[in-house]
Design an enzyme around this catalytic site. Sequence first.
Site, PDB file in Angstrom:
ATOM      1  N   ASN A   1      10.996  85.888  75.013  1.00 12.56           N
ATOM      2  CA  ASN A   1      11.750  86.346  73.815  1.00 12.56           C
ATOM      3  C   ASN A   1      10.937  87.146  72.818  1.00 12.56           C
ATOM      4  O   ASN A   1      11.691  87.926  71.920  1.00 12.56           O
ATOM      5  CB  ASN A   1      12.192  85.026  73.210  1.00 12.56           C
ATOM      6  CG  ASN A   1      11.245  83.990  72.714  1.00 12.56           C
ATOM      7  OD1 ASN A   1      10.491  83.617  73.535  1.00 12.56           O
ATOM      8  ND2 ASN A   1      11.105  83.658  71.635  1.00 12.56           N
TER       9      ASN A   1
ATOM     10  N   GLN B   1      16.837  84.804  77.328  1.00  6.36           N
ATOM     11  CA  GLN B   1      16.771  86.187  77.174  1.00  6.36           C
ATOM     12  C   GLN B   1      17.286  87.105  78.310  1.00  6.36           C
ATOM     13  O   GLN B   1      17.043  88.327  78.161  1.00  6.36           O
ATOM     14  CB  GLN B   1      15.290  86.604  76.700  1.00  6.36           C
ATOM     15  CG  GLN B   1      15.106  85.886  75.007  1.00  6.36           C
ATOM     16  CD  GLN B   1      15.939  86.260  74.186  1.00  6.36           C
ATOM     17  OE1 GLN B   1      16.605  87.088  73.953  1.00  6.36           O
ATOM     18  NE2 GLN B   1      15.801  85.537  72.980  1.00  6.36           N
TER      19      GLN B   1
ATOM     20  N   SER C   1      21.876  80.457  76.343  1.00  3.97           N
ATOM     21  CA  SER C   1      22.372  80.194  75.212  1.00  3.97           C
ATOM     22  C   SER C   1      23.546  81.105  74.870  1.00  3.97           C
ATOM     23  O   SER C   1      23.348  82.321  74.872  1.00  3.97           O
ATOM     24  CB  SER C   1      21.248  80.424  74.276  1.00  3.97           C
ATOM     25  OG  SER C   1      21.374  80.308  72.715  1.00  3.97           O
TER      26      SER C   1
ATOM     27  N   HIS D   1      24.666  82.074  71.754  1.00  5.45           N
ATOM     28  CA  HIS D   1      24.604  83.156  70.498  1.00  5.45           C
ATOM     29  C   HIS D   1      23.544  84.344  70.703  1.00  5.45           C
ATOM     30  O   HIS D   1      23.423  85.236  70.138  1.00  5.45           O
ATOM     31  CB  HIS D   1      23.999  82.487  69.177  1.00  5.45           C
ATOM     32  CG  HIS D   1      22.801  81.735  69.051  1.00  5.45           C
ATOM     33  ND1 HIS D   1      21.663  82.493  68.447  1.00  5.45           N
ATOM     34  CD2 HIS D   1      22.136  80.750  69.795  1.00  5.45           C
ATOM     35  CE1 HIS D   1      20.523  81.894  68.754  1.00  5.45           C
ATOM     36  NE2 HIS D   1      20.730  80.650  69.258  1.00  5.45           N
TER      37      HIS D   1
ATOM     38  N   THR E   1      33.226  65.891  72.159  1.00  4.62           N
ATOM     39  CA  THR E   1      34.242  66.670  72.262  1.00  4.62           C
ATOM     40  C   THR E   1      33.739  68.019  72.228  1.00  4.62           C
ATOM     41  O   THR E   1      32.975  68.337  71.588  1.00  4.62           O
ATOM     42  CB  THR E   1      35.255  66.452  71.179  1.00  4.62           C
ATOM     43  OG1 THR E   1      35.546  65.180  71.111  1.00  4.62           O
ATOM     44  CG2 THR E   1      36.769  67.438  71.365  1.00  4.62           C
TER      45      THR E   1
ATOM     46  N   CYS F   1      11.269  82.103  64.649  1.00  3.91           N
ATOM     47  CA  CYS F   1      10.741  80.930  64.125  1.00  3.91           C
ATOM     48  C   CYS F   1       9.409  81.166  63.347  1.00  3.91           C
ATOM     49  O   CYS F   1       9.076  80.055  62.529  1.00  3.91           O
ATOM     50  CB  CYS F   1      10.653  79.884  65.304  1.00  3.91           C
ATOM     51  SG  CYS F   1      11.470  80.434  66.721  1.00  3.91           S
TER      52      CYS F   1
HETATM   53  N1  PLP Z   1      14.655  79.857  74.825  1.00  3.19           N
HETATM   54  C1  PLP Z   1      14.550  81.252  74.349  1.00  3.19           C
HETATM   55  C2  PLP Z   1      13.587  82.233  75.235  1.00  3.19           C
HETATM   56  C3  PLP Z   1      15.172  81.363  73.216  1.00  3.19           C
HETATM   57  O1  PLP Z   1      14.907  82.709  72.790  1.00  3.19           O
HETATM   58  C4  PLP Z   1      15.596  80.571  72.324  1.00  3.19           C
HETATM   59  C5  PLP Z   1      16.169  80.861  71.036  1.00  3.19           C
HETATM   60  O2  PLP Z   1      15.347  81.473  70.239  1.00  3.19           O
HETATM   61  C6  PLP Z   1      15.762  79.320  72.791  1.00  3.19           C
HETATM   62  C7  PLP Z   1      15.441  78.890  74.142  1.00  3.19           C
HETATM   63  C8  PLP Z   1      16.570  78.289  72.159  1.00  3.19           C
HETATM   64  O3  PLP Z   1      17.875  78.422  72.359  1.00  3.19           O
HETATM   65  P1  PLP Z   1      19.237  77.885  71.063  1.00  3.19           P
HETATM   66  O4  PLP Z   1      19.149  78.529  69.855  1.00  3.19           O
HETATM   67  O5  PLP Z   1      20.306  78.259  71.971  1.00  3.19           O
HETATM   68  O6  PLP Z   1      18.797  76.469  71.308  1.00  3.19           O
END
Ligand code: PLP
Length: 727
Positions: free
Chosen positions: A168, A198, A218, A220, A256, A351
């Site tokens: 990421n 990613q 994921s 989003h 749900t 983060c």
């Molecule tokens: N793994 C990777 C490589 C990510 O980039 C992210 C998100 O930042 C996650 C896991 C965590 O995803 P989620 O926000 O859907 O919990």
Amino acid sequence: MSKVFYKNKRVYFDCNATTPVLKEALDAAIYTMKNAFGNPSSIHIDGAEAKLIIEKSREKFSLFINSSNSEIYFTSGATEGIQISVISVLRQYISLKRQNININNKKILISATEHKAVFHAIYYWIEVLEIDLEVIIIGVDKFGHPNINEIEEHAGETFFLCTMAVNNETGLITNLKQIEKIIRSQKNYVYWLVDYVQALGKLNVDVKNPLIDYACFSGHKIHAPKGVGVLYVKNDAPLSPFILGGGQERGIRAGTENLPGIAAIGTVINLLTQKKNGIFCKTINTKSELNEFRNILIDAIHRSFSMVIINTDLNASVPTTLNFSVFGITSSEMMSIMDAAGISVSGGSACNSSSKKFSHVLSAMELPEWQKANAIRLSFSFTTTKDEILTGAKKIIKIGSVLKTTNLISIKNTYSYLNKSFFKNKKLFEIINFKYENSYTWLLTDNFSNSCIIINPISQLAQKILNYIQCQNINVIDVLMVNSKFESELDKEYFLKIIKISNKNDSNNALVDKNIFYFSGWKIEQIKNKNHDFEEYCYIVYQNKLKNYPIVAFVDSLCSGDYFNKFKLNFSNDEDKKLSRKSNLFDNKTIICYFKDFNGSMMTTWGAEEKNDDFVKNDKYLIDYKNLKNDNYLIFDVRELYESIIYNYFNNYDFKNYCSNIPLSYFVNLVFDLIYNEKKLSTEKIVFLCSTGKRSLIATNILRKIGFKNVWSVSGGFTLNNNKFID
Ligand code: PLP
């Protein structure tokens, strides 16, 4: 200015953090909320319709990654998918042990650049479940490729392996086939989790090739809403429930279902499938388009910043992520500049943006410190348009030219931003700071002779200071250390290597004795304090006009006057009687500049410290931006000059008074004027503004502590008031 106009001017290059919801996905989500709102567990038609939407999404997803419907589970996101995978494997280990099966493979391998969710989940559940598995972190090379020899070395004893398909922070693609070869040729079966977050939409995902056990995704990150994700679990892989309740998702993930989110994921996957099958789909870019976009951005970056290193391995990464470091400009500075120019990017990973620690990914890659400190992650997506890329490239080029220009702009010009009626005197000297983490290098500049003294050289700032003094054509008279430690000597040596010192032997600037320097109209006294095995130095600056007491003192840090008490004790043993009396040493007005900033303040005055006031309470000194429209305030924008020029936003609004720029790095000069020259100002109402309200609060607190009562900061700064400003 309309809201839409403003939004159109920004470009969003932070798609690895999250993506905007696609129109098609939004429509699908809204449709479920309006028309198919039934509970999928209900047996009536409304429930059945909702259930059908979920199962259709499941089918689309499973086809897209070459799995079967029974292997797909909807979750709240990838983090939850990771927890389920980890708990499933750990419970399998416990169960084998309970059956007294001899387990020789007791290792968990994690690549050092995995997402934090993997590390935290594994360490936490191992501790909670009291499991005797050993965690081995697999090292990576300078681009982040996992060390294959290390995986090979441990593979025979491995129970569980966690890797990611695409990183990421850097966009690096892991060579999963190479890893598969190693682990699938072992006698022991290695459970394998691959984080595909990613990779989805950017690479072909096939969970049977390489053959893996768990894969998390994921929503989003692929333009569906936040709060929805997918977990793939191979049919014969161990599986344990994580959230228990009403039995949804075949008992593995109760609660749900997030119907709008699941419908949105299904819609995005539908578009990706069309593209994969060669059906025209305007929304999704082809691989060659994405590569072209990346080249446009790389070109803009190289044209704008002369000393830049791309940290991403361009030969083995998805085209949508570019991680780069610009020499002399830290991540947070570059993020502020980009933000001011209307580009959203992140430093390292989202983060990490509020944490001082370097990214664990770049640290694992063992990049030089400056590359870690200055890293920027620019990430776009498979839906980003060429228009957005071109706008972004133009903005990057503008940033490059503004950075060059602002280095050339004389500091005197900075003051032309000020309201002349208050600052009529030409400035003869200035104090400027350069910040690295929580430490400052200070420049004491004499604009008459165009020379300066550098105090507390921090090697990470050397390039930036060199740029500055070269562009301003300033002679450096000396570089003064703040202690006798070996590291300080190295810092000084580094400065002397790249910055030419002039006039050292000039009679005007000669060192008269080892503790006193004369520099232009000033006398600078070095005061020593013995501290176990080294000496600390502070520098006290007297101005000829104000002979009796120092105008400025540069000190290490000041915690309620302790530092000076130390000196006081020291002075009392000193033969120099003048120094033994503290009251003679400083005046209430003496400005104290810190080398280290421990309490969010870069300066104070001796008077303020001697009073030892309670810590200034921030919340009292905030005002709403609306006050600026009607009330009489002296308004100062404390962002750096380049940010202010790139985005001189504040003066587009109908504030009653003009908004002047006083960067926090020049702030001491404003304080100096307030204290010494501009009595009239002390009765004015002053307000500070910046992007988020953080820097303006620092400025406010400094003046409040010094004793100015009419000072405020605009709550939330530009960002939080953004929509209100526009309305
Ligand atoms: N793994 C990777 C490589 C990510 O980039 C992210 C998100 O930042 C996650 C896991 C965590 O995803 P989620 O926000 O859907 O919990």
